[in-house]
Scaffold this active site. Structure first.
Site, PDB file in Angstrom:
ATOM      1  N   THR A 236       0.835  -1.199   0.000  1.00  0.00           N
ATOM      2  CA  THR A 236       0.000   0.000   0.000  1.00  0.00           C
ATOM      3  C   THR A 236       0.871   1.252   0.000  1.00  0.00           C
ATOM      4  O   THR A 236       1.789   1.378   0.816  1.00  0.00           O
ATOM      5  CB  THR A 236      -0.910   0.009   1.250  1.00  0.00           C
ATOM      6  OG1 THR A 236      -1.707  -1.170   1.239  1.00  0.00           O
ATOM      7  CG2 THR A 236      -1.804   1.240   1.249  1.00  0.00           C
ATOM      8  N   CYS A 322      24.693   5.282  10.406  1.00  0.00           N
ATOM      9  CA  CYS A 322      24.345   3.887  10.122  1.00  0.00           C
ATOM     10  C   CYS A 322      25.391   2.900  10.625  1.00  0.00           C
ATOM     11  O   CYS A 322      25.155   1.688  10.636  1.00  0.00           O
ATOM     12  CB  CYS A 322      24.128   3.706   8.619  1.00  0.00           C
ATOM     13  SG  CYS A 322      22.618   4.489   8.025  1.00  0.00           S
TER      14      CYS A 322
END
Length: 378
Positions: A236, A322
């Site tokens: 979606t 990260c």
């Protein structure tokens, strides 16, 4: 608070937040639903795609909304490799990439049997172009490089790299990680086959990324599902996030040169002040992006300095967010073959148009005090 970690993320623009909240409240329908509210959301999402396409001077059907740049990098790289592996399994990147590139290439080699070459960089992080030229083969299907390195700010010559690649093998695809260039440097996607972007680096939403895929490049989707994103990314649609991305990019691009010039003046001042301080080393090259300045205080633990500055509500990083929980030398600094003590003690200062000269002066004073205070702890 003095925030000097804009490379890791940026605060959300109040203008973007207000627009996003309005979208969440009113336009919550599934953009693939077959009724008027769904159609309206779908039309707004496609209008956003068209607007972004105009900003980047590309076709709307060449843009794929993703959840982040790391996902976009994975889709670009793995999608290309899986699609074109019948031509060969040789792929090239550099020793100087974001972890989402580095670890993707590692997985492709270790799990999927691809042959990976890593191009080296010099002591300023500049790509060894002769090495790149020598490494491209008939079975090379992909080359991936950053535009701007996220730790030291080295800028790759994208046009020249593209020319080398496509002259050596016209079938080789060229992917560029443009995350640290968007809103900061000019971006010409005519040189790229694939390019990736992130919203939260330009005062937009986290969880919002974008992949540019040239129309003559084909990908194998990584998320299979429905018809979303031209069948290349099932699930979606995060419509409100995708819709507001157009405004986020417009705001970043329309003041790009103004912000660049201002930040360049701050960077010049910061560099000059760092050079006055005995014992500090500048790791970023002179021609780096002015939004990033990497420095070292040899023989000091950078994490200790960062926490000392934090006590003064001054925030910066030792490396890419990260990989911030790792203790070894950053792979980017290791690739530059810096002295071990210099590489181990690196601090990354990243600036934005919100940074002031007073912020820089306050930071420098606090850094001086930290180094003096921490001297006995070496």
């Amino acid at each position: 608070m003095i925030y000097l970690d804009y490379t890791a993320t940026t605060p959300l623009s109040s203008e973007i937040r207000k627009t996003y909240e309005k979208l969440l409240e009113k336009y919550f329908a599934n953009s693939d639903s077959a009724y008027s509210l769904g159609y309206e959301v779908s039309q707004m999402q496609e209008a956003s795609r068209e607007h972004i396409a105009k900003l980047l001077d590309v076709r709307p059907d060449e843009l794929i909304f993703t959840s982040c740049a790391s996902e976009a990098n994975n889709l670009a790289i793995k999608g290309t490799c899986f699609q074109y592996q019948n031509r060969g399994k040789h792929i090239i990147t550099t020793a100087f990439e974001h972890s989402s590139i580095n670890n993707t290439f590692k997985q492709l080699a270790e799990v999927f049997g691809f042959d990976v070459d890593y191009i080296g960089v010099d002591q300023e992080g500049h790509l060894k172009l002769d090495e790149l030229k020598d490494k491209i083969r008939e079975d090379t299907i992909l080359v991936s490089t950053m535009y701007v390195n996220n730790e030291v700010g080295t800028v790759n010559p994208i046009k020249e790299i593209s020319k080398i690649i496509h002259e050596a093998n016209p079938k080789t695809k060229y992917h560029v990680d443009c995350v640290q260039a968007l809103g900061k440097l000019p971006i010409d996607l005519s040189y790229c086959d694939l390019a990736t972007f992130s919203a939260h680096k330009i005062f937009g939403l986290k969880g919002s990324g974008l992949l540019y895929k040239k129309h003559n490049t084909t990908l194998v989707p990584l998320i299979c599902g429905g018809q979303q994103e031209m069948g290349l990314r099932g699930g979606t649609s995060n419509a409100a996030t995708n819709i507001v991305l157009a405004k986020t990019m417009r705001l970043a691009l329309e003041k790009r040169q103004e912000h660049y010039d201002y930040v360049k003046s701050l960077n010049d001042y910061l560099r000059s002040e760092v050079k006055k301080r005995e014992g500090l080393v500048i790791n970023s090259p002179d021609d780096a992006s002015p939004f990033i300045l990497n420095i070292s205080a040899p023989h000091y633990k950078p994490e200790v300095i960062v926490h000392d500055l934090e006590s003064h509500e001054i925030y910066l990083s030792t490396r890419s967010a990260c990989t911030s929980k790792k203790t070894e030398i950053s792979h980017s600094l290791a690739a530059m073959h810096l002295d071990d003590e210099v590489a181990r003690s690196a601090l990354r200062i990243s600036l934005a148009h919100l940074t002031t000269k007073d912020d820089i002066d306050t930071f420098l004073k606090a850094l001086d005090e930290a180094l003096q205070h921490l001297k006995k702890q070496r």
